[in-house]
Design a protein around this motif. Structure first.
Motif, short mmCIF file in Angstrom:
data_model
loop_
_atom_site.label_atom_id
_atom_site.label_comp_id
_atom_site.label_asym_id
_atom_site.label_seq_id
_atom_site.Cartn_x
_atom_site.Cartn_y
_atom_site.Cartn_z
N LEU B 130 0.84 -1.20 0.00
CA LEU B 130 0.00 0.00 0.00
C LEU B 130 0.88 1.26 0.00
O LEU B 130 0.62 2.20 -0.76
CB LEU B 130 -0.92 0.00 1.23
N LEU B 131 1.91 1.26 0.83
CA LEU B 131 2.79 2.45 0.88
C LEU B 131 3.49 2.64 -0.46
O LEU B 131 3.70 3.77 -0.91
CB LEU B 131 3.81 2.31 2.02
N ARG B 132 3.86 1.54 -1.10
CA ARG B 132 4.51 1.66 -2.42
C ARG B 132 3.54 2.27 -3.43
O ARG B 132 3.91 3.16 -4.20
CB ARG B 132 4.99 0.29 -2.91
N ARG B 133 2.32 1.79 -3.41
CA ARG B 133 1.35 2.32 -4.37
C ARG B 133 1.10 3.81 -4.14
O ARG B 133 0.83 4.55 -5.09
CB ARG B 133 0.02 1.55 -4.28
N CYS B 134 1.19 4.23 -2.88
CA CYS B 134 0.97 5.65 -2.58
C CYS B 134 2.22 6.48 -2.89
O CYS B 134 2.18 7.40 -3.70
CB CYS B 134 0.59 5.82 -1.10
N PHE B 135 3.33 6.16 -2.22
CA PHE B 135 4.48 7.07 -2.23
C PHE B 135 5.43 6.86 -3.41
O PHE B 135 6.23 7.74 -3.71
CB PHE B 135 5.25 6.96 -0.91
N VAL B 136 5.39 5.70 -4.03
CA VAL B 136 6.27 5.46 -5.19
C VAL B 136 5.48 5.59 -6.49
O VAL B 136 5.88 6.30 -7.40
CB VAL B 136 6.95 4.07 -5.10
N ASP B 137 4.33 4.92 -6.54
CA ASP B 137 3.54 4.97 -7.77
C ASP B 137 2.62 6.18 -7.82
O ASP B 137 2.12 6.55 -8.90
CB ASP B 137 2.71 3.69 -7.93
#
Lengths: 235, 187
Positions: B130-137
């Motif tokens: 979830l954090l990747r989808r928010c802060f990276v993607d």
């Protein structure tokens, strides 16, 4: 706004994570940055987001960031050679190829011979003829006299076509300002192609995602290009 | 903040003005320029021009100071970008800023990045994703929610809890005393 009071922007958090990821649209970015100047809570949240993103990202070798300034000229030269030798066998490079170039439909005028307009006319004449080295020379001179997104855009394309990826991307980045100008969305599209020419699919996708609400044709082209990148980047 | 200029008065109180704006300007400049040194130069130049503009009453009455300063910052940043283009034309050095990884990664020292990465590995995979989808993607909450069959509010709460867990892990003794909400890298 200080750190103890509730901030409506930080409360949602979406603007912050999209700002950190670089996917806010230009208008949103401008509004958020104005807010950011006065909101220490959002400043801390952006810093925290940068930590989170850095901790999640795949590790890229240190030289990529630290010595990019030295490697880009080398990479640009290599990219030119690479485009010649490898394009047909490398799917990312193929996607980064600019063919055909964006069209230019300027109206003939009678400017002073040394004016920016005259330089643009000569530059675009060379551009239409496919003499991109010459086009870049005239357009760079024009940009020095009258920097405008349009001149920077075509200067960027001309430089990319000569294989000078770093300089081309630099001009295209300048063409992003002011946000929402008629060249901004297309400049992002070709910035994505510049990164593809350097083999960096992630950076290309970031630019494509930032196109947001550009003209329909640019949006659909960007969406198709992003799909193609994802397809060829699958392990 | 709104500043109304009184023609008969001295420039509005700007004591502390650079302090309150410096960090926000630095983040915005770094985000665009991708170079810490250029970003610091941009902050100094912007604040100098802004103070000058306020002193010479270029700030129209009722205009928000933040918008005024941000407008100046954009000009300063574009000037720096144009200088880079000219430098490249002359063959001198100019970085081409990669948006990926984010220019903001420079806020995190490499050893801290390793520490955050180690802490991240202790989070449940679901939180990490979830954090990747928010802060990276950089995906929108509503898009994530639609794909996962949840409500945007539940995604927001999950994200908030994941960040809280990460802060707790980083606060643990094995991870030292610095947490990402207490950033140590100053402009």
């Amino acid at each position: 706004m200080n750190g103890t009071r509730q901030c409506p922007v930080a409360g949602d958090g979406e603007l912050i994570h999209r700002y950190v990821a670089g996917t806010l649209e230009p208008v949103e970015t401008e509004a958020f940055e104005i807010h950011l100047l006065e909101c220490q809570r959002c400043q801390r949240a952006v810093r925290e987001g940068a930590w989170v993103a850095a901790g999640l990202r795949r590790h890229r070798p240190r030289w990529w960031g630290a010595t990019l300034r030295w490697t880009v000229p080398i990479a640009a030269a290599a990219a030119a050679l690479w485009l010649l030798l490898v394009t047909d066998s490398n799917p990312l490079a193929r996607l980064g190829r600019i063919d055909p170039v964006p069209e230019f439909d300027g109206l003939p005028v009678r400017p002073a011979l040394d004016s920016a307009t005259a330089l643009v006319d000569q530059g675009m004449e060379a551009y239409r003829a496919g003499a991109f080295d010459r086009a870049a020379e005239f357009l760079a001179a024009a940009a020095a006299r009258e920097p405008s997104p349009g001149i920077q855009f075509f200067l960027g394309i001309a430089r990319l076509k000569t294989g000078n990826v770093g300089a081309g991307a630099g001009a295209l980045i300048t063409a992003l300002e002011p946000p929402g100008n008629p060249y901004a969305a297309e400049a992002r599209l070709y910035l994505a192609k510049a990164w593809l020419a350097l083999g960096d699919a992630d950076s290309a996708l970031t630019h494509l995602a930032a196109i947001g609400s550009g003209p329909g044709a640019v949006q659909s082209h960007a969406a198709a290009l992003a799909d193609s990148i994802r397809r060829v980047s699958k392990p | 903040m709104t500043v109304a200029l009184d023609p008969g008065a001295r420039a509005p109180a700007v004591e502390g003005f650079p302090d309150s704006f410096t960090d926000g300007l630095y983040l915005a400049a770094l985000r665009t320029l991708g170079d810490a040194e250029d970003a610091r130069d941009a902050v100094q130049e912007t604040l100098a021009r802004a103070l000058d503009g306020i002193r010479t009453r270029e700030l129209p009455s009722g205009v928000r100071l933040g918008a005024f300063v941000h407008g100046i910052a954009r000009h300063v940043i574009v000037d720096i970008l144009r200088r880079r283009v000219r430098d490249r034309g002359r063959g001198t050095r100019t970085p081409m800023v990669s948006p990926h990884p984010s220019p903001l990664d420079q806020l995190v020292a490499s050893e801290e990045r390793e520490r955050v990465r180690a802490a991240m590995a202790k989070l449940p995979a679901r939180d990490r994703d979830l954090l990747r989808r928010c802060f990276v993607d950089g995906e929108r909450l509503v898009a994530i929610a639609a794909e996962l069959g949840e409500t945007p509010e539940s995604i927001r709460k999950r994200k908030s809890r994941a960040l809280e867990r990460l802060r707790e892990i980083l606060k643990a003794p094995a991870h030292g005393h610095v947490s990402p909400s207490d950033p140590t890298v100053e402009p």
